[in-house]
Enzyme design. Structure first.
Site, PDB file in Angstrom:
ATOM      1  N   CYS A   1     -12.455  -0.461  58.921  1.00 46.36           N
ATOM      2  CA  CYS A   1     -11.256  -1.168  59.045  1.00 46.36           C
ATOM      3  C   CYS A   1     -10.401  -0.658  60.094  1.00 46.36           C
ATOM      4  O   CYS A   1      -9.110  -1.307  60.220  1.00 46.36           O
ATOM      5  CB  CYS A   1     -10.674  -1.505  57.934  1.00 46.36           C
ATOM      6  SG  CYS A   1     -10.070   0.181  57.311  1.00 46.36           S
TER       7      CYS A   1
ATOM      8  N   CYS B   1      -5.918  -8.447  60.936  1.00 47.51           N
ATOM      9  CA  CYS B   1      -5.530  -8.448  59.632  1.00 47.51           C
ATOM     10  C   CYS B   1      -5.532  -7.000  58.917  1.00 47.51           C
ATOM     11  O   CYS B   1      -4.590  -6.504  58.412  1.00 47.51           O
ATOM     12  CB  CYS B   1      -6.618  -9.316  58.705  1.00 47.51           C
ATOM     13  SG  CYS B   1      -6.065  -9.583  56.985  1.00 47.51           S
ATOM     14  N   CYS B   2      -6.745  -6.264  59.252  1.00 53.50           N
ATOM     15  CA  CYS B   2      -6.644  -4.795  58.898  1.00 53.50           C
ATOM     16  C   CYS B   2      -5.700  -3.998  59.318  1.00 53.50           C
ATOM     17  O   CYS B   2      -5.175  -3.332  58.747  1.00 53.50           O
ATOM     18  CB  CYS B   2      -8.067  -4.200  59.077  1.00 53.50           C
ATOM     19  SG  CYS B   2      -9.493  -4.771  58.102  1.00 53.50           S
TER      20      CYS B   2
ATOM     21  N   CYS C   1     -10.541  -5.119  50.161  1.00 54.15           N
ATOM     22  CA  CYS C   1     -10.076  -6.375  49.714  1.00 54.15           C
ATOM     23  C   CYS C   1     -11.014  -7.332  49.179  1.00 54.15           C
ATOM     24  O   CYS C   1     -12.157  -7.137  49.359  1.00 54.15           O
ATOM     25  CB  CYS C   1      -9.375  -6.751  50.650  1.00 54.15           C
ATOM     26  SG  CYS C   1      -7.998  -6.057  51.609  1.00 54.15           S
TER      27      CYS C   1
END
Ligand code: ADX
Ligand code: SF4
Length: 236
Positions: free
Chosen positions: A225, A115-116, A198
């Site tokens: 990240c 996702c990162c 986030c």
């Protein structure tokens, strides 16, 4: 070319002077990545108030706090200068969440890094295209990973200088600056959020907890990240 002598000069300069020297060397290709966090607000203020030739951008992962989006609008209204926004590739996000679900980052480190990568690292690489200097708001005392980061380093991988003008600043230095110049900041910082990323991956920290304890708190290590992990050697 940034040599040791120049690095020493930059290290001894005030913050605005340091940014002026570096951006003056690469006036059309110096960029600053702002997460809209408190360190970055210091740099945004210096760059915009002094009309420095620096392109300012932020990576909107699509999962930021509402407070961050509100701050974005306050910054643009205050300085009347553009903060370029980079989104993740729509097809990447569509495929990832369709296959894995909306919040798959809680399920595995692999999903979290995926996702990162999609929401931050890939857009960062796009944002850095053509840049010769990348300014960040990294501070050495934010984490063990950052302890030995230099003021300026050459990234072989990205083929640019990474410039961390706040590397030797303390959190108090940052807070004092924001107060002195009445700089807008994310109100979550006043509610126990020291480091803000986030929304689903950031929580407030308790007094005495590590500054980055609220980032990806369910993971035991690796509180990064990937934006800053694949560097480099000191410029010479
Ligand atoms: S992270 O790697 O854990 O996400 P952190 O939030 O500490 O990084 O921020 C460190 C620096 O990375 C910031 O000062 C900024 O230069 C850059 N950065 C982090 N997140 C973003 C973002 N969303 N947009 C632009 N720059 C970012
Ligand atoms: Fe995804 Fe969380 Fe990384 Fe944001 S911090 S890109 S939501 S895993």
């Amino acid at each position: 070319m940034i040599n040791d002598e120049l690095i020493q000069e930059i290290g001894e300069a005030s913050l605005p002077e340091a940014i002026r020297i570096v951006s003056g060397l690469f006036p059309d290709s110096t960029v600053f990545s702002s997460s809209l966090g408190q360190e970055d607000q210091v740099l945004t203020d210096v760059i915009f108030r002094n009309d420095m030739p620096v392109r300012v951008f932020t990576l909107d992962t699509g999962r930021l706090f509402g407070e961050a989006y509100e701050l974005y609008d306050r910054i643009v209204a205050r300085y009347k200068k553009p903060v370029q926004v980079f989104f993740p590739d729509a097809a990447d996000v569509e495929q990832f969440v369709t296959e894995k679900g909306m919040n798959s980052f809680y399920e595995s480190v692999e999903n979290r890094k995926g996702c990162c990568y999609i929401r931050k690292v890939k857009p960062l690489n796009r944002a850095l295209e053509g840049a010769k200097v990348w300014i960040t708001g990294l501070r050495a005392d934010q984490s063990a990973n950052r302890e030995n980061m230099p003021l300026i380093e050459w990234s072989e991988e990205k083929q640019l200088y990474k410039f961390n003008p706040l590397i030797n600043w303390s959190l108090d230095d940052v807070l004092d600056y924001l107060k002195e110049f009445n700089v807008p900041y994310n109100p979550l910082h006043d509610k126990g959020f020291i480091s803000i990323g986030c929304a689903p991956c950031t929580r407030a920290i308790e007094p005495g907890e590590d500054a980055r304890a609220g980032r990806w708190w369910w993971e035991s290590s690796q509180k990064e990240c990937g934006l800053h992990s694949s560097v480099v050697k000191v410029a010479s």
